[in-house]
Design a protein around this motif. Structure first.
Motif, short mmCIF file in Angstrom:
data_model
loop_
_atom_site.label_atom_id
_atom_site.label_comp_id
_atom_site.label_asym_id
_atom_site.label_seq_id
_atom_site.Cartn_x
_atom_site.Cartn_y
_atom_site.Cartn_z
N GLY A 106 -2.14 1.43 -2.51
CA GLY A 106 -3.34 1.85 -1.79
C GLY A 106 -3.76 0.82 -0.75
N SER A 158 0.81 -1.22 0.00
CA SER A 158 0.00 0.00 0.00
C SER A 158 0.84 1.26 0.00
N ARG A 159 1.94 1.27 0.75
CA ARG A 159 2.75 2.49 0.86
C ARG A 159 3.97 2.48 -0.04
N ASP A 165 -6.63 -0.72 -0.27
CA ASP A 165 -7.41 -1.87 -0.72
C ASP A 165 -6.49 -2.99 -1.20
#
Length: 420
Positions: free
Chosen positions: A261, A255-256, A263
């Motif tokens: 993201g 995500s990072r 999700d």
């Protein structure tokens, strides 16, 4: 008497294993969100995550004393209720210290439940030798619980459900399942110390530190762990080290660091859990077809290659795929370490499984905090890659010595000599 029980012993035990897998797996997909809400650095999050290990290790060592005073059935119910019921407290933490305290409590409940449920399963299997083995099926329940928790976390993230609402719903479901299982859990007497001496030792019985035996519970556990061949311990530690760090950090990685993201980050934990569940379910068939050495070497090579390729390429989908591939390779590793240990200590099987669980569980819990501290300096992708490749190399090297320290898989005579 049996007709009054809504389910039988094995499904009841399976539900307890399921609960154990579901609790911390429900927390893992929400780690990035909680980290952001509390404004924690990678190092601060790593220290907070260490709370799980800090709570579980004393519980792992101390539960054997409790099992001398009460049955595993009662401990399964009490610790399972505490484990599930404490989950919503994560959502009311306000800083790294309060989060760490909650995770210490969760770790203590987890360690107690882990020992209690495995003891209940082993004792039930020993009392019913005419039935097919159940331990593998029970651990399948744990894997499915991990999948349930991870999938629920991903769904809650996609629906923008609050952390408190999500964890309260999970706790309610798991407590309800425990209420269904509790009446049918097999009743056991307080656990007696084991008397079998593992091969390769001086003949001193391995005890659990009961009054009248030599040694304290801590020294007895250390003596039992020391009897494990180094190769067996290395496979168990390396396999669960990678599993723990991927479970706790892959959502944040995708995500990072890869810009996927929240999700996709949450879905990464789900994909890893699915891959682990599938590979563990098929592990016996694969080992029968290709042999233990080939499976372990294949797992080591696949894990290292997937991590190197997945972490140097730029795509979030590529990192997601790499994590899934690691799960598909890693699944059989810890069960094979457990099997090798019981072959090495055939007269003290439950001691062997307890020792492998202890060293592996410590690696599983201590790995994620270590990642957090190192990632602060080196970056998360680099840290995961270095630790993962090192663990894969350890599995490959240990595999070379594994069959020298264990009996042949199909009833061969136990080899002479001892430690690998």
């Amino acid at each position: 008497m049996e007709t009054r029980r809504p389910i039988s012993h094995v499904p009841a035990l399976w539900l307890v294993f399921f609960l154990n897998g579901a609790v911390l797996a429900s927390w893992a997909p929400r780690i990035p969100e909680v980290k952001s809400l509390l404004g924690l650095s990678d190092a601060a999050l790593g220290v907070a995550l260490f709370g799980v290990a800090a709570g579980s290790v004393p519980a792992l060592l101390g539960t054997s004393r409790l099992l001398r005073r009460t049955g595993a059935r009662e401990l399964c119910v009490v610790s399972g209720l505490a484990f599930a019921g404490l989950l919503p407290l994560i959502a009311v933490a306000w800083d790294a210290v309060s989060l760490g305290i909650v995770l210490v409590l969760l770790g203590a409940a987890s360690g107690c439940l882990d020992v209690a449920m495995n003891t209940a399963g082993i004792e039930f299997q020993q009392r019913t030798p005419d039935r097919p083995p159940v331990i593998s099926r029970l651990h399948g329940g744990y894997s499915l619980g991990v999948l349930f928790g991870a999938a629920g976390g991903a769904l809650a993230t996609n629906l923008d459900a609050g952390v408190l609402l999500h964890f309260s719903a999970v706790a309610a479901v798991l407590v309800a399942l425990l209420a269904v299982a509790a009446p049918a859990l097999p009743r056991t007497a307080p656990r007696a110390p084991e008397r079998g001496a593992p091969p390769g030792t001086s003949g001193t019985p391995v005890t659990s530190g009961t009054p009248g035996t030599s040694g304290t519970p801590g020294t007895s556990m250390l003596r039992s762990i020391a009897a494990l061949p180094l190769a067996v311990a290395a496979v168990a530690i390396s396999g669960l080290l990678v599993e723990g760090m991927i479970t706790d950090w892959s959502a944040l990685l995708v995500s990072r660091d890869f810009g996927g993201g929240l999700d996709l980050g949450s879905a990464t934990v789900v994909a890893f859990s699915v891959a682990m569940f599938a590979s563990r379910s098929l592990g016996d068939v694969v080992v029968a077809r290709f042999g233990r050495r080939a499976v372990l070497r294949g797992a080591a090579c696949t894990t290292a290659a997937a991590l190197v390729i997945g972490l140097v390429q730029p795509s979030a989908v590529g990192a997601f795929t790499a994590v899934a591939v690691v799960g598909s390779a890693l699944g059989p590793v810890f069960p094979l370490a457990m099997t090798a240990a019981t072959e090495r200590m055939p007269h003290s099987v439950s001691t062997a499984t307890a020792c492998v669980s202890a060293v592996g569980y410590l690696a599983y819990l201590a790995g994620p905090p270590l990642v957090g501290v190192l990632a602060e300096a080196a970056g998360l992708p680099t840290t995961l890659g270095v630790i993962g490749v090192a663990a894969a190399a350890a599995i490959a090297l240990a595999t070379h010595h594994l069959d020298r320290t264990t009996a042949a898989p199909k009833g061969g005579a136990e080899p002479e000599g001892g430690k690998g």
